[in-house]
Design a protein around this motif. Structure first.
Motif, PDB file in Angstrom:
ATOM      1  N   ASN A 177      -8.032  -4.333  15.936  1.00  0.00           N
ATOM      2  CA  ASN A 177      -8.282  -5.291  14.433  1.00  0.00           C
ATOM      3  C   ASN A 177      -9.831  -5.107  14.209  1.00  0.00           C
ATOM      4  O   ASN A 177     -10.057  -4.990  13.123  1.00  0.00           O
ATOM      5  CB  ASN A 177      -8.012  -6.499  14.822  1.00  0.00           C
ATOM      6  CG  ASN A 177      -6.502  -6.708  14.809  1.00  0.00           C
ATOM      7  OD1 ASN A 177      -5.597  -5.680  14.272  1.00  0.00           O
ATOM      8  ND2 ASN A 177      -6.025  -7.666  15.587  1.00  0.00           N
ATOM      9  N   GLN A 207       0.697   0.103  -0.517  1.00  0.00           N
ATOM     10  CA  GLN A 207      -0.108   0.570   0.285  1.00  0.00           C
ATOM     11  C   GLN A 207      -0.113   2.166   0.417  1.00  0.00           C
ATOM     12  O   GLN A 207       0.974   2.863   0.107  1.00  0.00           O
ATOM     13  CB  GLN A 207       0.220   0.258   1.828  1.00  0.00           C
ATOM     14  CG  GLN A 207       0.032  -1.138   2.230  1.00  0.00           C
ATOM     15  CD  GLN A 207      -1.619  -1.489   2.327  1.00  0.00           C
ATOM     16  OE1 GLN A 207      -2.402  -0.728   2.608  1.00  0.00           O
ATOM     17  NE2 GLN A 207      -1.585  -2.831   1.387  1.00  0.00           N
ATOM     18  N   TRP A 260     -10.428  -1.466  13.059  1.00  0.00           N
ATOM     19  CA  TRP A 260      -9.849  -1.251  11.403  1.00  0.00           C
ATOM     20  C   TRP A 260     -10.609  -2.072  10.311  1.00  0.00           C
ATOM     21  O   TRP A 260     -10.637  -1.578   9.251  1.00  0.00           O
ATOM     22  CB  TRP A 260      -8.408  -1.689  11.494  1.00  0.00           C
ATOM     23  CG  TRP A 260      -7.619  -1.218  10.268  1.00  0.00           C
ATOM     24  CD1 TRP A 260      -7.521  -2.342   8.977  1.00  0.00           C
ATOM     25  CD2 TRP A 260      -7.381   0.098   9.654  1.00  0.00           C
ATOM     26  NE1 TRP A 260      -6.954  -1.269   7.899  1.00  0.00           N
ATOM     27  CE2 TRP A 260      -7.021  -0.146   8.550  1.00  0.00           C
ATOM     28  CE3 TRP A 260      -7.360   1.372  10.229  1.00  0.00           C
ATOM     29  CZ2 TRP A 260      -6.593   1.046   7.863  1.00  0.00           C
ATOM     30  CZ3 TRP A 260      -6.976   2.180   9.472  1.00  0.00           C
ATOM     31  CH2 TRP A 260      -6.626   2.008   8.343  1.00  0.00           C
ATOM     32  N   LYS A 261     -11.324  -2.924  10.738  1.00  0.00           N
ATOM     33  CA  LYS A 261     -12.115  -3.746   9.691  1.00  0.00           C
ATOM     34  C   LYS A 261     -13.225  -3.026   9.595  1.00  0.00           C
ATOM     35  O   LYS A 261     -13.877  -3.086   8.229  1.00  0.00           O
ATOM     36  CB  LYS A 261     -12.693  -5.008  10.373  1.00  0.00           C
ATOM     37  CG  LYS A 261     -11.579  -5.960  10.635  1.00  0.00           C
ATOM     38  CD  LYS A 261     -12.423  -7.448  11.268  1.00  0.00           C
ATOM     39  CE  LYS A 261     -11.004  -8.614  11.413  1.00  0.00           C
ATOM     40  NZ  LYS A 261     -11.582  -9.638  11.891  1.00  0.00           N
ATOM     41  N   GLY A 285     -11.226   0.909   7.869  1.00  0.00           N
ATOM     42  CA  GLY A 285      -9.789   0.500   6.806  1.00  0.00           C
ATOM     43  C   GLY A 285     -10.312   0.204   5.578  1.00  0.00           C
ATOM     44  O   GLY A 285     -11.782  -0.289   5.207  1.00  0.00           O
ATOM     45  N   THR A 286      -9.673   0.340   4.560  1.00  0.00           N
ATOM     46  CA  THR A 286      -9.938  -0.134   3.305  1.00  0.00           C
ATOM     47  C   THR A 286      -9.762  -1.552   3.070  1.00  0.00           C
ATOM     48  O   THR A 286     -10.138  -2.235   1.905  1.00  0.00           O
ATOM     49  CB  THR A 286      -9.089   0.584   2.275  1.00  0.00           C
ATOM     50  OG1 THR A 286      -7.797   0.639   2.657  1.00  0.00           O
ATOM     51  CG2 THR A 286      -9.290   2.160   2.411  1.00  0.00           C
ATOM     52  N   SER A 287      -9.116  -2.343   4.163  1.00  0.00           N
ATOM     53  CA  SER A 287      -8.950  -3.743   3.818  1.00  0.00           C
ATOM     54  C   SER A 287      -9.218  -4.216   5.354  1.00  0.00           C
ATOM     55  O   SER A 287      -9.175  -3.575   6.140  1.00  0.00           O
ATOM     56  CB  SER A 287      -7.660  -4.199   3.489  1.00  0.00           C
ATOM     57  OG  SER A 287      -6.664  -4.022   4.206  1.00  0.00           O
ATOM     58  N   ASP A 288      -9.325  -5.654   5.552  1.00  0.00           N
ATOM     59  CA  ASP A 288      -9.282  -6.448   6.613  1.00  0.00           C
ATOM     60  C   ASP A 288      -8.151  -6.460   7.507  1.00  0.00           C
ATOM     61  O   ASP A 288      -8.112  -6.212   8.802  1.00  0.00           O
ATOM     62  CB  ASP A 288      -9.753  -7.855   6.511  1.00  0.00           C
ATOM     63  CG  ASP A 288     -11.344  -7.807   6.032  1.00  0.00           C
ATOM     64  OD1 ASP A 288     -11.923  -6.636   6.202  1.00  0.00           O
ATOM     65  OD2 ASP A 288     -11.816  -8.842   5.808  1.00  0.00           O
ATOM     66  N   ARG A 289      -6.980  -5.976   6.908  1.00  0.00           N
ATOM     67  CA  ARG A 289      -5.571  -6.039   7.601  1.00  0.00           C
ATOM     68  C   ARG A 289      -5.094  -4.798   7.510  1.00  0.00           C
ATOM     69  O   ARG A 289      -5.344  -4.061   6.610  1.00  0.00           O
ATOM     70  CB  ARG A 289      -4.700  -7.045   6.917  1.00  0.00           C
ATOM     71  CG  ARG A 289      -4.904  -8.626   6.957  1.00  0.00           C
ATOM     72  CD  ARG A 289      -4.209  -9.531   6.115  1.00  0.00           C
ATOM     73  NE  ARG A 289      -2.798  -9.172   6.414  1.00  0.00           N
ATOM     74  CZ  ARG A 289      -1.719  -9.290   5.791  1.00  0.00           C
ATOM     75  NH1 ARG A 289      -2.202  -9.591   4.560  1.00  0.00           N
ATOM     76  NH2 ARG A 289      -0.602  -9.249   6.124  1.00  0.00           N
ATOM     77  N   LYS A 290      -4.481  -4.518   8.743  1.00  0.00           N
ATOM     78  CA  LYS A 290      -3.735  -3.228   9.014  1.00  0.00           C
ATOM     79  C   LYS A 290      -2.705  -3.156   7.894  1.00  0.00           C
ATOM     80  O   LYS A 290      -1.683  -3.991   7.571  1.00  0.00           O
ATOM     81  CB  LYS A 290      -3.161  -3.265  10.281  1.00  0.00           C
ATOM     82  CG  LYS A 290      -2.215  -1.912  10.689  1.00  0.00           C
ATOM     83  CD  LYS A 290      -1.720  -2.010  11.886  1.00  0.00           C
ATOM     84  CE  LYS A 290      -0.430  -2.252  11.838  1.00  0.00           C
ATOM     85  NZ  LYS A 290       0.640  -2.320  12.871  1.00  0.00           N
ATOM     86  N   PRO A 291      -2.515  -1.988   7.209  1.00  0.00           N
ATOM     87  CA  PRO A 291      -1.503  -1.741   6.417  1.00  0.00           C
ATOM     88  C   PRO A 291       0.036  -1.719   6.851  1.00  0.00           C
ATOM     89  O   PRO A 291       0.225  -1.297   7.976  1.00  0.00           O
ATOM     90  CB  PRO A 291      -1.845  -0.309   5.853  1.00  0.00           C
ATOM     91  CG  PRO A 291      -2.707   0.464   6.601  1.00  0.00           C
ATOM     92  CD  PRO A 291      -3.308  -0.701   7.404  1.00  0.00           C
ATOM     93  N   ASP A 304      -3.275   5.666   4.354  1.00  0.00           N
ATOM     94  CA  ASP A 304      -3.763   4.389   5.085  1.00  0.00           C
ATOM     95  C   ASP A 304      -2.934   4.054   5.996  1.00  0.00           C
ATOM     96  O   ASP A 304      -3.254   3.704   7.457  1.00  0.00           O
ATOM     97  CB  ASP A 304      -4.102   3.530   4.248  1.00  0.00           C
ATOM     98  CG  ASP A 304      -5.405   3.791   3.225  1.00  0.00           C
ATOM     99  OD1 ASP A 304      -5.906   4.602   3.545  1.00  0.00           O
ATOM    100  OD2 ASP A 304      -5.454   2.986   2.255  1.00  0.00           O
TER     101      ASP A 304
END
Length: 89
Positions: free
Chosen positions: A29, A49, A32-33, A36-42, A53
């Motif tokens: 987590n 999505q 990935w923050k 990744g492109t967002s804070d949550r895993k796709p 990703d």
């Protein structure tokens, strides 16, 4: 007597595996923050999505889990042997 000691290894290994799973999840987590492109895993079922990703997240998560699992298993077995002088095999 060695068999009794090895019996105690099973619950120890189970507890260590649960802890390792929680550790791997937390490491993923945080990583990935950052990447990744967002804070949550796709979510693989969320078709909004990007496929790239989703696949990258799955690969990174699997890599982290595998490394943490091997490290935790190795450390648990090593620590057990140091304390009991018996290999958990």
């Amino acid at each position: 007597m060695a068999d009794a000691r090895v019996i105690f290894y099973k619950p120890l290994a189970l507890a260590a595996s649960v802890g390792g799973g929680l550790l791997a999840g937390a490491v993923f987590n945080q990583l990935w923050k950052r990447i990744g492109t967002s804070d949550r895993k796709p979510d693989p079922q969320d078709l909004s999505q990007r496929t790239r990703d989703v696949l990258v997240a799955a690969a990174v998560q699997g890599l982290i889990f595998g490394i943490v699992k091997a490290g935790v298993d190795r450390a648990t077995a090593s620590g057990f042997k140091k304390v009991t002088h018996v290999s958990p095999e």
